[in-house]
Design an enzyme around this catalytic site. Structure first.
Site, PDB file in Angstrom:
ATOM      1  N   SER A 145       0.860  -1.141   0.143  1.00  0.00           N
ATOM      2  CA  SER A 145      -0.005   0.164   0.070  1.00  0.00           C
ATOM      3  C   SER A 145       0.741   1.369   0.233  1.00  0.00           C
ATOM      4  O   SER A 145       1.670   1.454  -0.966  1.00  0.00           O
ATOM      5  CB  SER A 145      -0.752  -0.016   1.081  1.00  0.00           C
ATOM      6  OG  SER A 145      -1.904   1.058   1.151  1.00  0.00           O
ATOM      7  N   THR A 146       0.800   2.168   0.990  1.00  0.00           N
ATOM      8  CA  THR A 146       1.456   3.331   1.071  1.00  0.00           C
ATOM      9  C   THR A 146       2.948   2.895   0.966  1.00  0.00           C
ATOM     10  O   THR A 146       3.516   2.473   1.619  1.00  0.00           O
ATOM     11  CB  THR A 146       1.077   4.036   2.374  1.00  0.00           C
ATOM     12  OG1 THR A 146      -0.278   4.230   2.357  1.00  0.00           O
ATOM     13  CG2 THR A 146       2.132   5.617   2.207  1.00  0.00           C
ATOM     14  N   HIS A 149      -2.566  -1.237  -3.566  1.00  0.00           N
ATOM     15  CA  HIS A 149      -3.724  -0.430  -3.489  1.00  0.00           C
ATOM     16  C   HIS A 149      -3.852   0.860  -4.174  1.00  0.00           C
ATOM     17  O   HIS A 149      -2.927   1.855  -3.781  1.00  0.00           O
ATOM     18  CB  HIS A 149      -3.931   0.130  -1.601  1.00  0.00           C
ATOM     19  CG  HIS A 149      -4.147  -1.135  -0.916  1.00  0.00           C
ATOM     20  ND1 HIS A 149      -3.982  -1.019   0.489  1.00  0.00           N
ATOM     21  CD2 HIS A 149      -4.527  -2.407  -0.983  1.00  0.00           C
ATOM     22  CE1 HIS A 149      -4.380  -2.291   1.157  1.00  0.00           C
ATOM     23  NE2 HIS A 149      -4.564  -3.068   0.262  1.00  0.00           N
ATOM     24  N   MET A 183      -0.130   1.190   5.395  1.00  0.00           N
ATOM     25  CA  MET A 183      -0.951   1.498   6.387  1.00  0.00           C
ATOM     26  C   MET A 183      -1.910   0.206   6.534  1.00  0.00           C
ATOM     27  O   MET A 183      -2.498  -0.708   5.639  1.00  0.00           O
ATOM     28  CB  MET A 183      -1.827   2.724   6.153  1.00  0.00           C
ATOM     29  CG  MET A 183      -1.057   3.971   6.400  1.00  0.00           C
ATOM     30  SD  MET A 183      -0.654   4.343   8.357  1.00  0.00           S
ATOM     31  CE  MET A 183      -2.305   4.828   8.943  1.00  0.00           C
ATOM     32  N   ASP A 240      -4.324  -4.860   6.137  1.00  0.00           N
ATOM     33  CA  ASP A 240      -4.592  -5.888   4.972  1.00  0.00           C
ATOM     34  C   ASP A 240      -3.556  -6.765   4.586  1.00  0.00           C
ATOM     35  O   ASP A 240      -2.220  -6.173   4.497  1.00  0.00           O
ATOM     36  CB  ASP A 240      -4.966  -5.045   3.778  1.00  0.00           C
ATOM     37  CG  ASP A 240      -5.499  -5.910   2.377  1.00  0.00           C
ATOM     38  OD1 ASP A 240      -5.790  -6.992   2.812  1.00  0.00           O
ATOM     39  OD2 ASP A 240      -5.427  -5.231   1.534  1.00  0.00           O
TER      40      ASP A 240
END
Length: 356
Positions: free
Chosen positions: A169-170, A196, A290, A293
C-alpha cells in the site's frame, strides 16, 4: 500544531484543500507552483506537503525532486484521474513522494465533497511515514530495464511453477518495482501484485513495471491465464482471486465483492485464494503500507505450507501492513527491502525449498 503546505495552481483547490485541513486542526500554508513550493518548504519547514502534479513553470514532479534533495519532507501527490496524471504521479513516487490521492476533476465537480475524509486519512498516513525509508531514484527515465545488484543467483536451480503474491500500500510502488526488477528470469515465477490503487492508476503501474523488467507485466483481466514468467497487477476497483491452478498455470478472476479493510483490491483476498487453490510452490510477501490488509492472507499462505516474507521496519516507509503480518506469528522471514528478492529466490531453490 502539525503544519501542511498545500501546493496547487488552482486558487479554488488551494482553498478547498486548505479549509478541509484547517478544519481538522492543521496549520496551513499555500503555494501556487513548484518553485514557490520549494521556497515555502525552506521558509516554513512544514510537516507535510500536498502537491499538485501539473502546474505551470516548475511542476509537481520537479518540485518533489528539489524538496527531497534539499529539505526532505513527507509529500502527498494530488493527481487527476487521467493517464498522463497517473504516469506523472508514479514518476513523483519514484522521486520520493510517499503517496497520492486522486482528486476530483473540475472545479465544480460534485465529488469535491467526497474529498474531505479521503484527504484527511491520506494526510494522516503520510504524516506517519519514515521518509528516510522511501525509495527514490531521482530520475524520470523509463527507458530500458533498470540494472540492479541482486543476491539472487542466476545459475541457481529453482523449483518448477512457483507463484509469488506481493501485497503493498503506502510507499509500495517503487518497492514493488525494485523486487520485480531484481527477480531473475531463471526463477520463471508467476507473480501476482496487489497494490492499493484506483483503477485509473493500476494499468499505468503495470505499464511502468513492464518497461522496467524482463518479465511480462500487465494489468489483470477477468478469466485470464497466468503462466510462468508473467506478472499481473490487480486492477483497481476489483478483487483479484486465484480461481484454479492446473498444470503449472493459474487462472484469475476479478470480482466486485465487498471491500476488505475498506479497499478493493484487497491483499487478503488474493493471498487467501492463492492459499486455497495454488498447489505449486507459493510465497506471500507483505510490504509497506497502512492498516492490516495482508495479515490474514499471510496467515493463510503459511497454513497452506507456503513461504512468507514481511518487509522490516527499518526499510518500510509505513510499517503497518508488515507489522500486522509479523504479529500473526506466521512470517518466516523479516527482511529489508534490498533482500526481499533474494528471500523469494531462496524460498524456491531446489536445495532449500520446503513450501508448496
Amino acid at each position: 500544531m502539525t503544519s501542511v503546505l498545500v501546493v496547487d495552481d488552482s486558487q479554488f483547490m488551494r482553498t478547498v484543500i486548505g479549509n478541509i485541513l484547517a478544519d481538522d486542526g492543521y496549520e496551513v500554508y499555500s503555494a501556487s507552483d513548484g518553485k514557490k513550493a520549494v521556497e515555502a518548504v525552506e521558509e516554513h519547514a512544514p510537516d507535510i506537503v500536498t502537491m499538485d502534479v501539473k502546474m505551470p513553470g516548475m511542476d509537481g514532479i520537479e518540485a518533489v525532486s528539489e524538496i527531497m534533495s534539499t529539505n526532505p519532507t513527507p509529500i502527498l501527490m494530488l493527481s487527476a484521474h487521467t493517464e498522463p496524471g497517473a504516469d506523472a504521479t508514479l514518476d513523483a513516487l519514484s522521486r520520493g513522494a510517499v503517496d497520492f490521492l486522486a482528486k476530483p476533476s473540475g472545479e465544480v465537480s460534485p465529488n469535491i465533497a467526497s474529498l474531505s475524509d479521503r484527504l484527511v486519512a491520506k494526510v494522516r498516513a503520510v504524516s506517519q511515514a519514515d521518509i528516510s525509508s522511501v525509495p527514490r531514484d531521482g530520475t524520470s527515465s523509463d527507458d530500458g530495464v533498470t540494472d540492479r545488484d541482486s543476491d539472487c543467483d542466476p545459475e541457481q536451480t529453482y523449483v518448477e511453477h512457483p507463484t509469488v503474491v506481493i501485497g503493498a500500500s503506502t510507499g509500495g510502488p517503487k518497492l514493488v518495482e525494485r523486487i520485480v526488477t531484481e527477480l531473475p528470469l531463471a526463477l520463471d515465477a508467476k507473480i501476482l501484485v496487489v497494490q492499493h490503487m484506483p483503477e485509473s492508476f493500476t494499468d499505468r503501474l503495470a505499464a511502468r513495471l513492464d518497461r522496467k523488467t524482463n518479465y511480462t507485466v500487465r494489468e489483470a483481466s477477468d478469466g485470464e491465464a497466468v503462466d510462468d514468467g508473467d506478472v499481473v497487477v490487480a486492477k483497481g476497483g476489483y478483487h483479484m482471486e486465484v480461481a484454479v491452478n492446473v498444470g503449472g498455470r493459474i487462472r484469475i478472476e476479478l470480482t466486485e465483492g465487498p471491500r476488505r479493510h475498506g479497499v478493493r483490491p484487497a491483499i487478503d483476498v488474493t493471498m487467501e485464494s492463492a492459499a486455497a487453490r495454488v498447489r505449486d510452490p507459493l510465497c506471500g510477501v507483505a510490504l509497506t503500507g497502512m492498516g492490516k490488509d495482508g495479515a490474514a492472507g499471510i496467515e493463510a499462505i503459511h497454513e497452506a505450507g507456503g513461504a512468507t516474507i514481511a518487509q522490516d521496519e527499518g526499510t518500510s516507509p509505513v510499517f503497518g501492513i508488515p507489522k500486522q503480518a509479523i504479529e500473526t506469528g506466521c512470517v518466516d522471514d523479516v527482511l529489508p527491502a534490498g533482500d526481499i528478492a533474494a528471500g523469494i529466490c531462496s524460498a524456491f531453490t531446489q536445495e532449500g525449498q520446503t513450501y508448496g
